[in-house]
Design an enzyme around this catalytic site. Structure first.
Site, mmCIF file in Angstrom:
data_model
loop_
_atom_site.group_PDB
_atom_site.id
_atom_site.type_symbol
_atom_site.label_atom_id
_atom_site.label_comp_id
_atom_site.label_asym_id
_atom_site.label_seq_id
_atom_site.Cartn_x
_atom_site.Cartn_y
_atom_site.Cartn_z
ATOM 1 N N TYR A 51 0.851 -1.191 0.000
ATOM 2 C CA TYR A 51 0.000 0.000 0.000
ATOM 3 C C TYR A 51 0.890 1.247 0.000
ATOM 4 C CZ TYR A 51 -4.242 -2.750 1.154
ATOM 5 O OH TYR A 51 -5.293 -3.636 1.138
ATOM 6 N N HIS A 109 -2.405 -11.836 1.032
ATOM 7 C CA HIS A 109 -3.298 -10.847 0.400
ATOM 8 C C HIS A 109 -4.159 -11.457 -0.711
ATOM 9 C CE1 HIS A 109 -3.403 -6.230 -0.469
ATOM 10 N NE2 HIS A 109 -4.589 -6.766 -0.554
#
Ligand SMILES: NC(=O)c1ccc[n+]([C@@H]2O[C@H](COP(=O)([O-])OP(=O)(O)OC[C@H]3O[C@@H](n4cnc5c(N)ncnc54)[C@H](OP(=O)(O)O)[C@@H]3O)[C@@H](O)[C@H]2O)c1
Length: 368
Positions: A51, A109
């Protein structure tokens, strides 16, 4: 009294509303936002190694300085790092950026079909053993994959599963959420406010909704979050934002009645439609990464290196013909055409798997 949830059979108490630190550009102003959120009881923070290119973790590292033990950190490694060695390397990067020596919940993820779950989970179990991570979490899997991961684990179990869940996308209610409830797997709802699109497009629905919100003296966003966390194992992680921090914390200090819960559930009962794939045009609108494949040849080539690739995902769809796929998201276009605004890899995988002949399941919106 703020709503909390217990992490299955542990002494860890999670806030029902946490703070998301997703893939947006972050700067040091965010440190005080996170601190305020923690003070307001939202002491679970979700992030990922990729991110904002690691900057999300770096900012969190600064925000938790001196209060580490008060905070539950959930981070994730990217699917490019699902191999045994790469997981072990990725965790070191996250620990360094977060300036901590342990991660509370470490999440895979996305699946990477090129790497067996067994290999990824061997690394996760080693990290638990070393104390670098406390609990194993997953994200973005289908039910059969969750079960497969569970089987791949030797001494540990799955503690959390992170997936999109909001009024508009209720896909997980079919079979994933009941499974998580049965197995007591905390279900972390991402995009809980549908990225800011929770206001009903239909005016009559909006009126009913506003009436419910008024009754509790709450905002629509607070009702939306409260409805999510009314589900036994669900916690929500709206993106942490100075504008909304108090509002989001205030979503966990009340309980809607069973009657209102049901009313809201019925209000947002959009069932997915089945749309012929050739009526769909892949749009760059609405994707944070604006690069998309426009043709099946481009998707097969996978020049943008999406993991999983459309081809790999197509293989999974072919092998699991009975498993319902997560609906893609469309906007109504001219005539009988639609624009695809979310689920580009899924779309191409479906087209490849079924030679463009089988309609795809989709949620349809009037506008973005
Ligand atoms: N596991 C995964 O693959 C995955 C994928 C996506 C996200 N996530 C995680 O989930 C978190 C949340 O997801 P998200 O950002 O997609 O969706 P979200 O929290 O549902 O939406 C955030 C957007 O909604 C608007 N908004 C309206 N009311 C709000 C309120 N009360 N509080 C916060 N925002 C409000 C804001 O837009 P305006 O500022 O324009 O009003 C904001 O940009 C992320 O931060 C990330 O940690 C995980």
């Amino acid at each position: 009294m703020k709503k909390t949830k217990q992490l299955n059979n542990t002494s860890v108490i999670l806030p029902a509303i946490g703070q998301g630190m997703g893939d947006y550009p972050w700067d040091e102003n965010q440190i005080s936002v996170l601190r305020e959120g923690i003070d307001l009881g939202m002491n679970l923070i979700d992030t990922a190694e990729n991110y904002d290119n690691g900057n999300s973790e770096t900012i969190i590292g600064k925000a938790i300085k001196g209060i580490r033990e008060k905070v539950i950190i959930c981070t994730k490694f990217a699917p490019e790092h699902n191999s045994y060695n790469d997981v072990l390397t990725a965790v070191e990067g996250s620990l360094k950026r977060l300036k901590t020596d342990y991660i509370d919940i470490y999440q895979m993820h996305w699946p990477n079909p090129k790497i067996p779950f067994k290999k990824t989970m061997e690394a996760m179990e080693k990290l638990v053993c070393q104390g670098k991570i406390k609990y194993i979490g997953l994200s973005n899997l289908y039910l059969e994959q969750i079960k497969e991961v569970q089987k791949a684990l030797d001494k540990n179990k799955i503690y959390s599963f992170q997936i999109e869940y909001n009024f508009f996308d209720r896909f997980i209610e079919n079979n994933i959420l009941p499974y998580c409830e049965k197995e007591k797997i905390i279900t972390i709802a991402y995009s809980p406010l549908d990225q800011g699109r929770i206001i009903p497009e239909d005016n009559d629905k909006l009126k009913i909704f506003e009436k419910i919100a008024e009754k509790y003296n709450k905002t629509i966003a607070q009702i939306a979050l409260n409805w999510l966390i009314a589900h036994p194992v669900v916690i929500a992680i709206p993106t942490a934002n100075r504008k909304y921090i108090k509002e989001n914390a205030g979503a966990a200090d009340f309980e809607i009645s069973k009657e209102d819960f049901n009313k809201i559930s019925d209000l947002y009962n959009a069932k997915p439609s089945y749309i012929q794939v050739d009526k769909i045009e892949v749009s760059a609108e609405g994707q944070s990464n604006r690069m998309v494949y426009k043709t099946i040849e481009q998707a097969i080539e996978n020049k943008l290196n999406f993991v999983p690739s459309p081809n790999d995902l197509a293989q999974y769809f072919k092998n699991n013909l009975n498993e319902e796929i997560k609906p893609v998201r469309l906007i109504k276009g001219e005539g009988d055409k639609y624009q695809l605004v979310e689920g580009r890899v899924r779309y191409w995988a479906w087209v490849i798997a079924h030679n463009g002949e089988k309609p795809i399941t989709a949620y349809i919106r009037k506008k973005l």
